[in-house]
Motif scaffolding. Structure first.
Motif, PDB file in Angstrom:
ATOM      1  N   GLN A 271      68.965  40.598  41.364  1.00 36.46           N
ATOM      2  CA  GLN A 271      68.017  40.313  40.292  1.00 36.46           C
ATOM      3  C   GLN A 271      66.666  40.933  40.607  1.00 36.46           C
ATOM      4  OE1 GLN A 271      68.166  36.014  40.017  1.00 36.46           O
ATOM      5  NE2 GLN A 271      69.723  36.108  38.418  1.00 36.46           N
TER       6      GLN A 271
ATOM      7  N   VAL B  79      62.639  40.920  39.213  1.00 31.65           N
ATOM      8  CA  VAL B  79      61.701  40.168  38.381  1.00 31.65           C
ATOM      9  C   VAL B  79      60.317  40.792  38.488  1.00 31.65           C
ATOM     10  CG1 VAL B  79      60.630  37.947  37.907  1.00 31.65           C
ATOM     11  CG2 VAL B  79      62.996  38.037  38.703  1.00 31.65           C
ATOM     12  N   GLU B  80      59.805  41.247  37.350  1.00 25.03           N
ATOM     13  CA  GLU B  80      58.467  41.818  37.303  1.00 25.03           C
ATOM     14  C   GLU B  80      57.422  40.713  37.109  1.00 25.03           C
ATOM     15  OE1 GLU B  80      61.224  44.680  34.945  1.00 25.03           O
ATOM     16  OE2 GLU B  80      60.813  42.523  35.025  1.00 25.03           O
ATOM     17  N   SER B  81      56.230  40.998  37.563  1.00 27.15           N
ATOM     18  CA  SER B  81      55.102  40.096  37.346  1.00 27.15           C
ATOM     19  C   SER B  81      53.815  40.917  37.365  1.00 27.15           C
ATOM     20  CB  SER B  81      55.052  39.003  38.412  1.00 27.15           C
ATOM     21  OG  SER B  81      54.893  39.572  39.699  1.00 27.15           O
TER      22      SER B  81
ATOM     23  N   CYS C 149      57.358  43.969  41.366  1.00 21.57           N
ATOM     24  CA  CYS C 149      58.766  43.744  41.037  1.00 21.57           C
ATOM     25  C   CYS C 149      59.459  43.283  42.306  1.00 21.57           C
ATOM     26  CB  CYS C 149      59.403  45.023  40.508  1.00 21.57           C
ATOM     27  SG  CYS C 149      61.190  44.903  40.251  1.00 21.57           S
TER      28      CYS C 149
ATOM     29  N   SER D 281      65.989  40.293  44.572  1.00 15.16           N
ATOM     30  CA  SER D 281      66.631  39.155  45.243  1.00 15.16           C
ATOM     31  C   SER D 281      67.321  39.587  46.534  1.00 15.16           C
ATOM     32  CB  SER D 281      67.644  38.495  44.303  1.00 15.16           C
ATOM     33  OG  SER D 281      68.623  39.440  43.886  1.00 15.16           O
TER      34      SER D 281
ATOM     35  N   GLY E 149      64.807  44.810  35.598  1.00 16.98           N
ATOM     36  CA  GLY E 149      64.143  43.549  35.413  1.00 16.98           C
ATOM     37  C   GLY E 149      63.991  43.261  33.925  1.00 16.98           C
TER      38      GLY E 149
ATOM     39  N   THR F 221      57.683  43.083  31.808  1.00 20.01           N
ATOM     40  CA  THR F 221      56.426  42.341  31.744  1.00 20.01           C
ATOM     41  C   THR F 221      55.483  43.083  30.797  1.00 20.01           C
ATOM     42  OG1 THR F 221      54.628  41.350  33.062  1.00 20.01           O
ATOM     43  CG2 THR F 221      55.410  43.514  33.771  1.00 20.01           C
TER      44      THR F 221
END
Length: 115
Positions: free
Chosen positions: A3, A5-7, A22, A25, A106, A109
């Motif tokens: 996985q 995940v951007e932020s 980014c 996992s 991802g 964002t």
């Protein structure tokens, strides 16, 4: 299953700076192709910046000199530092990694550049 995940997205004024992150996992960024893309609703997704397995970087012409891609393998994170932002940089930004025959994305964002 990996996985991403951007932020770090948000609202910023023209001329401002922002750094997208980014997180993966699993440790997949080391030695693999990593890219940042962006897409505006109704338009095709475009490759903004990438870093190859040999750490070569390349950028979309319109962001050269303003954006910088990097990765921290220990933190399983890739970054996109964005400076001198312009309204036309407004988009959803996606992190991407290619690991052999597999590709990972991802959810994106949102970056909005506006006064």
């Amino acid at each position: 299953q990996v996985q991403l995940v951007e932020s770090g997205g948000g609202l910023v004024q023209p001329g401002g700076s922002l750094r997208l992150s980014c997180a993966a996992s699993r440790s997949i960024f080391r030695g693999n192709f990593v890219g940042w893309y962006r897409q505006v609703l109704g338009k095709e997704r475009e490759l903004v910046a990438y870093i190859t397995s040999t750490d070569t970087t390349n950028y979309l012409d319109s962001v050269k000199g303003r954006f910088t891609i990097s990765r921290d393998n220990a933190k399983k994170t890739t970054y996109l530092q964005m400076d001198s932002l312009k309204p036309e940089d407004t988009s959803v930004y996606y992190c991407h990694a290619a690991v052999g025959p597999y590709t990972y994305w991802g959810p994106g964002t949102q970056l909005t550049v506006s006064s």
